[in-house]
Design a protein around this motif. Structure first.
Motif, PDB file in Angstrom:
ATOM      1  N   ALA A  37       0.828  -1.208   0.000  1.00 59.13           N
ATOM      2  CA  ALA A  37       0.000   0.000   0.000  1.00 59.13           C
ATOM      3  C   ALA A  37       0.859   1.253   0.000  1.00 59.13           C
ATOM      4  O   ALA A  37       0.561   2.235  -0.700  1.00 59.13           O
ATOM      5  CB  ALA A  37      -0.936  -0.008   1.213  1.00 59.13           C
ATOM      6  N   LEU A  38       1.947   1.225   0.758  1.00 58.22           N
ATOM      7  CA  LEU A  38       2.834   2.382   0.801  1.00 58.22           C
ATOM      8  C   LEU A  38       3.562   2.579  -0.529  1.00 58.22           C
ATOM      9  O   LEU A  38       3.880   3.715  -0.891  1.00 58.22           O
ATOM     10  CB  LEU A  38       3.848   2.224   1.942  1.00 58.22           C
ATOM     11  CG  LEU A  38       3.271   2.280   3.362  1.00 58.22           C
ATOM     12  CD1 LEU A  38       4.362   2.033   4.390  1.00 58.22           C
ATOM     13  CD2 LEU A  38       2.588   3.626   3.623  1.00 58.22           C
ATOM     14  N   MET A  43       4.649   5.844  -5.243  1.00 55.67           N
ATOM     15  CA  MET A  43       4.667   6.040  -6.692  1.00 55.67           C
ATOM     16  C   MET A  43       3.985   7.352  -7.069  1.00 55.67           C
ATOM     17  O   MET A  43       4.461   8.070  -7.963  1.00 55.67           O
ATOM     18  CB  MET A  43       3.968   4.869  -7.384  1.00 55.67           C
ATOM     19  CG  MET A  43       4.770   3.584  -7.373  1.00 55.67           C
ATOM     20  SD  MET A  43       3.853   2.214  -8.121  1.00 55.67           S
ATOM     21  CE  MET A  43       3.609   2.850  -9.770  1.00 55.67           C
ATOM     22  N   ILE A  44       2.887   7.687  -6.396  1.00 56.17           N
ATOM     23  CA  ILE A  44       2.196   8.945  -6.693  1.00 56.17           C
ATOM     24  C   ILE A  44       3.108  10.132  -6.407  1.00 56.17           C
ATOM     25  O   ILE A  44       3.233  11.061  -7.213  1.00 56.17           O
ATOM     26  CB  ILE A  44       0.895   9.036  -5.879  1.00 56.17           C
ATOM     27  CG1 ILE A  44      -0.085   7.945  -6.322  1.00 56.17           C
ATOM     28  CG2 ILE A  44       0.259  10.413  -6.024  1.00 56.17           C
ATOM     29  CD1 ILE A  44      -1.331   7.872  -5.486  1.00 56.17           C
ATOM     30  N   GLN A  50       8.928  13.916  -9.997  1.00 56.60           N
ATOM     31  CA  GLN A  50       9.660  13.864 -11.262  1.00 56.60           C
ATOM     32  C   GLN A  50       9.113  14.875 -12.263  1.00 56.60           C
ATOM     33  O   GLN A  50       9.873  15.537 -12.978  1.00 56.60           O
ATOM     34  CB  GLN A  50       9.599  12.451 -11.839  1.00 56.60           C
ATOM     35  CG  GLN A  50      10.451  12.247 -13.070  1.00 56.60           C
ATOM     36  CD  GLN A  50      11.929  12.439 -12.787  1.00 56.60           C
ATOM     37  OE1 GLN A  50      12.427  12.028 -11.746  1.00 56.60           O
ATOM     38  NE2 GLN A  50      12.646  13.081 -13.713  1.00 56.60           N
ATOM     39  N   LEU A  51       7.785  15.018 -12.327  1.00 57.48           N
ATOM     40  CA  LEU A  51       7.192  16.002 -13.223  1.00 57.48           C
ATOM     41  C   LEU A  51       7.564  17.422 -12.798  1.00 57.48           C
ATOM     42  O   LEU A  51       7.834  18.283 -13.642  1.00 57.48           O
ATOM     43  CB  LEU A  51       5.673  15.836 -13.245  1.00 57.48           C
ATOM     44  CG  LEU A  51       5.136  14.578 -13.943  1.00 57.48           C
ATOM     45  CD1 LEU A  51       3.642  14.465 -13.742  1.00 57.48           C
ATOM     46  CD2 LEU A  51       5.483  14.588 -15.421  1.00 57.48           C
ATOM     47  N   GLY A 301      -2.204  17.016 -11.746  1.00 55.44           N
ATOM     48  CA  GLY A 301      -2.897  17.751 -10.688  1.00 55.44           C
ATOM     49  C   GLY A 301      -4.402  17.797 -10.898  1.00 55.44           C
ATOM     50  O   GLY A 301      -5.178  17.674  -9.938  1.00 55.44           O
ATOM     51  N   VAL A 302      -4.839  17.968 -12.150  1.00 57.05           N
ATOM     52  CA  VAL A 302      -6.282  17.992 -12.436  1.00 57.05           C
ATOM     53  C   VAL A 302      -6.911  16.647 -12.085  1.00 57.05           C
ATOM     54  O   VAL A 302      -8.000  16.585 -11.486  1.00 57.05           O
ATOM     55  CB  VAL A 302      -6.520  18.340 -13.916  1.00 57.05           C
ATOM     56  CG1 VAL A 302      -7.976  18.069 -14.301  1.00 57.05           C
ATOM     57  CG2 VAL A 302      -6.171  19.791 -14.186  1.00 57.05           C
ATOM     58  N   THR A 303      -6.228  15.552 -12.423  1.00 53.44           N
ATOM     59  CA  THR A 303      -6.755  14.224 -12.117  1.00 53.44           C
ATOM     60  C   THR A 303      -6.890  14.026 -10.614  1.00 53.44           C
ATOM     61  O   THR A 303      -7.919  13.527 -10.126  1.00 53.44           O
ATOM     62  CB  THR A 303      -5.833  13.152 -12.709  1.00 53.44           C
ATOM     63  OG1 THR A 303      -5.677  13.390 -14.111  1.00 53.44           O
ATOM     64  CG2 THR A 303      -6.411  11.770 -12.489  1.00 53.44           C
ATOM     65  N   ILE A 304      -5.855  14.414  -9.864  1.00 52.99           N
ATOM     66  CA  ILE A 304      -5.916  14.264  -8.407  1.00 52.99           C
ATOM     67  C   ILE A 304      -7.003  15.157  -7.821  1.00 52.99           C
ATOM     68  O   ILE A 304      -7.769  14.738  -6.931  1.00 52.99           O
ATOM     69  CB  ILE A 304      -4.541  14.580  -7.795  1.00 52.99           C
ATOM     70  CG1 ILE A 304      -3.529  13.499  -8.189  1.00 52.99           C
ATOM     71  CG2 ILE A 304      -4.642  14.681  -6.272  1.00 52.99           C
ATOM     72  CD1 ILE A 304      -2.140  13.750  -7.678  1.00 52.99           C
ATOM     73  N   ALA A 305      -7.107  16.393  -8.311  1.00 51.13           N
ATOM     74  CA  ALA A 305      -8.120  17.319  -7.787  1.00 51.13           C
ATOM     75  C   ALA A 305      -9.531  16.791  -8.045  1.00 51.13           C
ATOM     76  O   ALA A 305     -10.405  16.861  -7.167  1.00 51.13           O
ATOM     77  CB  ALA A 305      -7.932  18.702  -8.418  1.00 51.13           C
ATOM     78  N   VAL A 306      -9.759  16.262  -9.245  1.00 53.04           N
ATOM     79  CA  VAL A 306     -11.091  15.727  -9.569  1.00 53.04           C
ATOM     80  C   VAL A 306     -11.417  14.539  -8.682  1.00 53.04           C
ATOM     81  O   VAL A 306     -12.543  14.396  -8.175  1.00 53.04           O
ATOM     82  CB  VAL A 306     -11.158  15.345 -11.064  1.00 53.04           C
ATOM     83  CG1 VAL A 306     -12.399  14.526 -11.350  1.00 53.04           C
ATOM     84  CG2 VAL A 306     -11.143  16.595 -11.916  1.00 53.04           C
TER      85      VAL A 306
END
Length: 327
Positions: A37-38, A43-44, A50-51, A301-306
Protein backbone atom coordinates in the motif's frame (compact mmCIF):
# COMPACT_ATOMS: atom_id res chain seq x y z
CA UNK A 1 -14.11 -35.52 46.18
CA UNK A 2 -12.80 -36.58 42.82
CA UNK A 3 -9.04 -36.72 42.25
CA UNK A 4 -7.91 -36.26 38.66
CA UNK A 5 -5.91 -39.12 37.29
CA UNK A 6 -2.24 -38.29 36.80
CA UNK A 7 -1.20 -37.53 33.24
CA UNK A 8 0.92 -40.24 31.67
CA UNK A 9 4.61 -39.49 31.33
CA UNK A 10 4.48 -39.64 27.51
CA UNK A 11 1.64 -37.04 27.36
CA UNK A 12 3.45 -34.72 29.81
CA UNK A 13 6.60 -34.82 27.71
CA UNK A 14 4.62 -34.17 24.50
CA UNK A 15 2.83 -31.15 26.00
CA UNK A 16 6.14 -29.82 27.30
CA UNK A 17 7.61 -30.00 23.83
CA UNK A 18 4.68 -28.03 22.35
CA UNK A 19 5.39 -24.33 21.80
CA UNK A 20 2.80 -21.55 21.77
CA UNK A 21 1.50 -20.72 18.27
CA UNK A 22 3.68 -18.29 16.36
CA UNK A 23 2.22 -15.03 15.02
CA UNK A 24 5.10 -14.53 12.62
CA UNK A 25 2.98 -15.45 9.58
CA UNK A 26 0.21 -12.99 10.51
CA UNK A 27 2.69 -10.18 11.18
CA UNK A 28 4.62 -10.89 7.98
CA UNK A 29 1.43 -10.79 5.93
CA UNK A 30 0.35 -7.56 7.64
CA UNK A 31 3.67 -5.84 7.00
CA UNK A 32 3.80 -7.15 3.42
CA UNK A 33 0.39 -5.72 2.53
CA UNK A 34 1.23 -2.46 4.32
CA UNK A 35 4.41 -2.19 2.28
CA UNK A 36 2.48 -2.72 -0.95
CA UNK A 37 0.00 0.00 0.00
CA UNK A 38 2.83 2.38 0.80
CA UNK A 39 4.47 1.61 -2.57
CA UNK A 40 1.35 2.90 -4.33
CA UNK A 41 1.44 6.13 -2.32
CA UNK A 42 5.19 6.43 -2.94
CA UNK A 43 4.67 6.04 -6.69
CA UNK A 44 2.20 8.95 -6.69
CA UNK A 45 4.66 11.20 -4.91
CA UNK A 46 7.53 10.10 -7.16
CA UNK A 47 5.53 10.85 -10.30
CA UNK A 48 4.64 14.30 -8.99
CA UNK A 49 8.22 14.98 -7.91
CA UNK A 50 9.66 13.86 -11.26
CA UNK A 51 7.19 16.00 -13.22
CA UNK A 52 7.95 19.00 -11.00
CA UNK A 53 11.67 18.46 -11.41
CA UNK A 54 11.36 18.10 -15.18
CA UNK A 55 9.41 21.35 -15.50
CA UNK A 56 11.28 23.46 -12.96
CA UNK A 57 12.54 25.97 -15.57
CA UNK A 58 9.04 26.54 -16.96
CA UNK A 59 7.61 26.86 -13.46
CA UNK A 60 10.19 29.50 -12.55
CA UNK A 61 9.68 31.46 -15.76
CA UNK A 62 5.87 31.44 -16.05
CA UNK A 63 4.66 30.76 -12.49
CA UNK A 64 0.88 30.80 -12.07
CA UNK A 65 0.61 32.69 -15.36
CA UNK A 66 1.05 29.30 -17.04
CA UNK A 67 -2.43 28.30 -15.79
CA UNK A 68 -4.23 31.56 -16.59
CA UNK A 69 -2.99 32.58 -20.05
CA UNK A 70 -4.05 31.29 -23.46
CA UNK A 71 -0.93 31.96 -25.53
CA UNK A 72 0.86 28.87 -26.83
CA UNK A 73 3.63 30.06 -29.13
CA UNK A 74 6.84 27.98 -29.30
CA UNK A 75 8.48 30.57 -31.58
CA UNK A 76 8.37 33.35 -28.98
CA UNK A 77 8.59 30.81 -26.12
CA UNK A 78 5.34 31.97 -24.55
CA UNK A 79 3.26 29.17 -23.11
CA UNK A 80 -0.09 29.09 -21.36
CA UNK A 81 -2.12 25.98 -20.53
CA UNK A 82 -5.58 27.47 -20.05
CA UNK A 83 -7.01 26.33 -23.46
CA UNK A 84 -5.85 22.79 -22.77
CA UNK A 85 -7.35 22.73 -19.28
CA UNK A 86 -10.58 24.08 -20.70
CA UNK A 87 -10.60 21.50 -23.51
CA UNK A 88 -9.90 18.63 -21.12
CA UNK A 89 -12.66 19.55 -18.68
CA UNK A 90 -15.28 20.40 -21.33
CA UNK A 91 -14.68 17.27 -23.44
CA UNK A 92 -14.79 15.09 -20.31
CA UNK A 93 -18.01 16.77 -19.19
CA UNK A 94 -19.60 16.17 -22.60
CA UNK A 95 -18.51 12.53 -22.45
CA UNK A 96 -20.05 12.07 -19.00
CA UNK A 97 -23.32 13.71 -20.04
CA UNK A 98 -23.60 11.24 -22.91
CA UNK A 99 -22.12 8.08 -21.39
CA UNK A 100 -23.50 8.08 -17.84
CA UNK A 101 -27.24 7.85 -18.70
CA UNK A 102 -26.57 5.28 -21.42
CA UNK A 103 -24.28 3.19 -19.20
CA UNK A 104 -26.52 3.13 -16.14
CA UNK A 105 -29.64 2.48 -18.23
CA UNK A 106 -27.88 -0.42 -19.97
CA UNK A 107 -26.72 -1.82 -16.64
CA UNK A 108 -30.25 -1.59 -15.23
CA UNK A 109 -31.70 -3.35 -18.27
CA UNK A 110 -29.13 -6.15 -18.13
CA UNK A 111 -29.59 -6.63 -14.39
CA UNK A 112 -33.30 -6.12 -13.83
CA UNK A 113 -35.22 -6.40 -17.11
CA UNK A 114 -33.40 -8.32 -19.84
CA UNK A 115 -34.33 -11.98 -20.51
CA UNK A 116 -31.62 -14.44 -19.57
CA UNK A 117 -31.01 -15.51 -23.17
CA UNK A 118 -30.04 -11.98 -24.29
CA UNK A 119 -27.94 -10.85 -21.33
CA UNK A 120 -24.70 -12.64 -22.14
CA UNK A 121 -24.57 -11.61 -25.84
CA UNK A 122 -25.05 -7.94 -24.88
CA UNK A 123 -22.42 -8.19 -22.15
CA UNK A 124 -19.99 -9.78 -24.61
CA UNK A 125 -20.56 -6.98 -27.13
CA UNK A 126 -19.97 -4.34 -24.46
CA UNK A 127 -16.72 -6.02 -23.41
CA UNK A 128 -15.72 -6.23 -27.06
CA UNK A 129 -16.23 -2.47 -27.40
CA UNK A 130 -13.90 -1.93 -24.45
CA UNK A 131 -11.23 -4.03 -26.16
CA UNK A 132 -11.10 -1.92 -29.33
CA UNK A 133 -7.79 0.04 -29.45
CA UNK A 134 -8.12 3.80 -29.25
CA UNK A 135 -6.33 4.31 -32.56
CA UNK A 136 -9.00 2.21 -34.31
CA UNK A 137 -11.72 4.31 -32.71
CA UNK A 138 -9.86 7.42 -33.80
CA UNK A 139 -9.71 6.26 -37.42
CA UNK A 140 -13.40 5.35 -37.29
CA UNK A 141 -14.08 8.78 -35.85
CA UNK A 142 -12.25 10.53 -38.71
CA UNK A 143 -13.71 8.57 -41.63
CA UNK A 144 -17.18 7.61 -40.34
CA UNK A 145 -18.30 9.55 -37.29
CA UNK A 146 -17.22 13.08 -38.25
CA UNK A 147 -18.76 13.02 -41.79
CA UNK A 148 -22.01 11.69 -40.32
CA UNK A 149 -22.03 14.29 -37.53
CA UNK A 150 -21.26 17.07 -40.00
CA UNK A 151 -24.12 16.08 -42.31
CA UNK A 152 -26.92 15.16 -39.92
CA UNK A 153 -26.75 15.73 -36.10
CA UNK A 154 -24.72 18.96 -36.10
CA UNK A 155 -27.04 20.85 -38.53
CA UNK A 156 -30.02 19.64 -36.50
CA UNK A 157 -28.45 20.83 -33.25
CA UNK A 158 -27.67 24.18 -34.83
CA UNK A 159 -31.24 24.50 -36.09
CA UNK A 160 -32.81 23.64 -32.72
CA UNK A 161 -30.33 25.24 -30.34
CA UNK A 162 -28.56 27.83 -32.50
CA UNK A 163 -29.95 30.55 -30.25
CA UNK A 164 -27.55 29.37 -27.51
CA UNK A 165 -23.81 30.13 -27.65
CA UNK A 166 -23.00 26.39 -27.57
CA UNK A 167 -24.18 25.57 -31.09
CA UNK A 168 -23.21 28.59 -33.18
CA UNK A 169 -20.67 29.17 -35.91
CA UNK A 170 -19.63 27.11 -38.93
CA UNK A 171 -19.77 23.33 -38.76
CA UNK A 172 -16.28 22.06 -39.50
CA UNK A 173 -16.47 18.47 -38.25
CA UNK A 174 -13.45 18.08 -35.96
CA UNK A 175 -14.63 19.87 -32.84
CA UNK A 176 -14.98 19.83 -29.09
CA UNK A 177 -18.30 18.02 -29.39
CA UNK A 178 -16.79 15.32 -31.60
CA UNK A 179 -14.02 14.84 -29.06
CA UNK A 180 -16.57 14.49 -26.25
CA UNK A 181 -18.54 11.93 -28.25
CA UNK A 182 -15.50 9.75 -28.96
CA UNK A 183 -14.56 9.85 -25.27
CA UNK A 184 -18.12 8.86 -24.36
CA UNK A 185 -17.84 5.82 -26.63
CA UNK A 186 -14.59 4.83 -24.91
CA UNK A 187 -15.79 5.18 -21.32
CA UNK A 188 -19.27 3.72 -21.89
CA UNK A 189 -18.21 0.03 -21.55
CA UNK A 190 -16.21 0.78 -18.40
CA UNK A 191 -19.06 2.51 -16.60
CA UNK A 192 -21.56 -0.10 -17.85
CA UNK A 193 -19.51 -3.08 -16.66
CA UNK A 194 -18.80 -1.63 -13.23
CA UNK A 195 -22.40 -0.45 -12.78
CA UNK A 196 -23.70 -3.86 -13.77
CA UNK A 197 -21.55 -5.60 -11.17
CA UNK A 198 -22.67 -3.12 -8.53
CA UNK A 199 -26.35 -3.66 -9.33
CA UNK A 200 -25.86 -7.43 -9.28
CA UNK A 201 -24.41 -7.15 -5.77
CA UNK A 202 -27.64 -5.64 -4.39
CA UNK A 203 -29.20 -8.32 -2.13
CA UNK A 204 -32.36 -9.94 -3.48
CA UNK A 205 -33.91 -9.31 -0.08
CA UNK A 206 -34.12 -5.63 -1.05
CA UNK A 207 -36.16 -6.45 -4.14
CA UNK A 208 -38.36 -9.00 -2.40
CA UNK A 209 -39.18 -6.58 0.40
CA UNK A 210 -40.22 -3.90 -2.09
CA UNK A 211 -42.37 -6.37 -4.06
CA UNK A 212 -43.97 -7.50 -0.80
CA UNK A 213 -45.04 -3.91 -0.14
CA UNK A 214 -46.78 -3.78 -3.52
CA UNK A 215 -44.16 -1.85 -5.48
CA UNK A 216 -44.06 -2.03 -9.26
CA UNK A 217 -40.96 -3.15 -11.13
CA UNK A 218 -39.92 0.47 -11.77
CA UNK A 219 -40.45 1.35 -8.09
CA UNK A 220 -38.40 -1.66 -7.03
CA UNK A 221 -35.60 -0.60 -9.35
CA UNK A 222 -35.72 3.02 -8.24
CA UNK A 223 -36.21 2.57 -4.50
CA UNK A 224 -34.73 -0.81 -3.61
CA UNK A 225 -31.93 -1.11 -6.17
CA UNK A 226 -30.70 2.31 -7.28
CA UNK A 227 -30.87 3.92 -3.84
CA UNK A 228 -28.94 1.00 -2.36
CA UNK A 229 -26.29 1.07 -5.12
CA UNK A 230 -25.98 4.86 -5.45
CA UNK A 231 -22.56 5.06 -3.83
CA UNK A 232 -21.15 2.34 -6.05
CA UNK A 233 -22.64 3.87 -9.20
CA UNK A 234 -21.02 7.18 -8.32
CA UNK A 235 -17.70 5.36 -8.03
CA UNK A 236 -18.23 3.85 -11.48
CA UNK A 237 -18.80 7.32 -12.92
CA UNK A 238 -15.60 8.59 -11.30
CA UNK A 239 -13.71 5.64 -12.78
CA UNK A 240 -15.01 6.61 -16.20
CA UNK A 241 -14.07 10.25 -15.59
CA UNK A 242 -10.51 9.22 -14.80
CA UNK A 243 -10.33 7.46 -18.16
CA UNK A 244 -11.88 10.46 -19.91
CA UNK A 245 -9.36 12.94 -18.48
CA UNK A 246 -6.37 10.97 -19.70
CA UNK A 247 -7.63 9.78 -23.09
CA UNK A 248 -5.17 10.81 -25.79
CA UNK A 249 -4.98 9.28 -29.23
CA UNK A 250 -8.62 8.99 -30.28
CA UNK A 251 -9.38 12.49 -28.98
CA UNK A 252 -6.35 13.93 -30.77
CA UNK A 253 -7.64 12.58 -34.07
CA UNK A 254 -11.11 14.19 -33.90
CA UNK A 255 -11.00 17.25 -31.64
CA UNK A 256 -9.25 19.61 -34.07
CA UNK A 257 -6.17 20.44 -31.95
CA UNK A 258 -6.54 24.21 -31.83
CA UNK A 259 -5.50 25.98 -28.60
CA UNK A 260 -8.50 28.23 -28.17
CA UNK A 261 -11.32 28.84 -25.70
CA UNK A 262 -14.69 29.04 -27.45
CA UNK A 263 -18.22 28.68 -26.16
CA UNK A 264 -19.40 26.93 -29.33
CA UNK A 265 -18.99 23.16 -29.24
CA UNK A 266 -18.63 23.17 -33.03
CA UNK A 267 -15.24 24.88 -32.71
CA UNK A 268 -12.02 22.82 -32.54
CA UNK A 269 -10.38 22.33 -29.17
CA UNK A 270 -7.33 20.85 -27.53
CA UNK A 271 -6.72 18.73 -24.42
CA UNK A 272 -3.79 18.38 -22.04
CA UNK A 273 -3.06 14.84 -23.15
CA UNK A 274 -3.38 15.70 -26.85
CA UNK A 275 -0.88 18.54 -26.80
CA UNK A 276 1.71 16.29 -25.15
CA UNK A 277 1.19 13.54 -27.74
CA UNK A 278 1.22 15.99 -30.66
CA UNK A 279 4.15 18.22 -29.77
CA UNK A 280 6.53 16.28 -27.55
CA UNK A 281 8.65 15.09 -30.48
CA UNK A 282 8.70 18.64 -31.89
CA UNK A 283 10.06 20.29 -28.74
CA UNK A 284 13.46 21.57 -29.91
CA UNK A 285 14.23 23.96 -27.05
CA UNK A 286 14.60 23.32 -23.35
CA UNK A 287 11.83 25.68 -22.30
CA UNK A 288 9.45 24.15 -24.86
CA UNK A 289 10.16 20.65 -23.57
CA UNK A 290 9.76 21.71 -19.95
CA UNK A 291 6.48 23.48 -20.78
CA UNK A 292 5.16 20.19 -22.12
CA UNK A 293 6.32 18.40 -18.99
CA UNK A 294 4.51 21.04 -16.96
CA UNK A 295 1.41 20.27 -19.03
CA UNK A 296 1.79 16.70 -17.77
CA UNK A 297 2.10 18.04 -14.24
CA UNK A 298 -1.09 20.06 -14.71
CA UNK A 299 -2.91 16.97 -16.01
CA UNK A 300 -1.63 15.03 -13.02
CA UNK A 301 -2.90 17.75 -10.69
CA UNK A 302 -6.28 17.99 -12.44
CA UNK A 303 -6.75 14.22 -12.12
CA UNK A 304 -5.92 14.26 -8.41
CA UNK A 305 -8.12 17.32 -7.79
CA UNK A 306 -11.09 15.73 -9.57
CA UNK A 307 -10.68 12.51 -7.58
CA UNK A 308 -10.43 14.39 -4.29
CA UNK A 309 -13.54 16.38 -5.17
CA UNK A 310 -15.33 13.14 -6.02
CA UNK A 311 -14.36 11.63 -2.68
CA UNK A 312 -15.66 14.74 -0.94
CA UNK A 313 -18.96 14.54 -2.80
CA UNK A 314 -19.19 10.83 -2.04
CA UNK A 315 -18.63 11.47 1.65
CA UNK A 316 -21.27 14.18 1.60
CA UNK A 317 -23.73 11.82 -0.09
CA UNK A 318 -23.01 9.11 2.48
CA UNK A 319 -23.46 11.52 5.40
CA UNK A 320 -26.75 12.80 3.98
CA UNK A 321 -28.05 9.26 3.47
CA UNK A 322 -27.09 8.31 7.03
CA UNK A 323 -28.82 11.38 8.45
CA UNK A 324 -32.02 10.61 6.57
CA UNK A 325 -31.92 7.01 7.76
CA UNK A 326 -31.59 8.12 11.38
CA UNK A 327 -34.49 10.56 11.00
Amino acid sequence: MTIAAPMPVSERSASARMTPPSRFGDKAFEWLTLGMALVVILMIFLIGWQLTRGSSLAIQKFGLRFLTTSTWDPVTEEFGALPFIYGTLVSSLIALLIAVPLSIATAIYLTELAPLWIRQPIVSLIEMLAAIPSVILGLWGIFVMIPWLRNYPFPLLKKLFGWTPFFTGPILGPSMLAGGIIIAIMILPIITSVSREILRSVPNLQREAAYALGATRWEVTRIAVLSYALKGLFGAVILGLGRALGETLAVTMVIGNTPQIAASLFKPGYTLASVIANEFTEATTEIYLQALVEIGLVLFGVTIAVNLLAQLLLRTMTTTSTTRAVQ
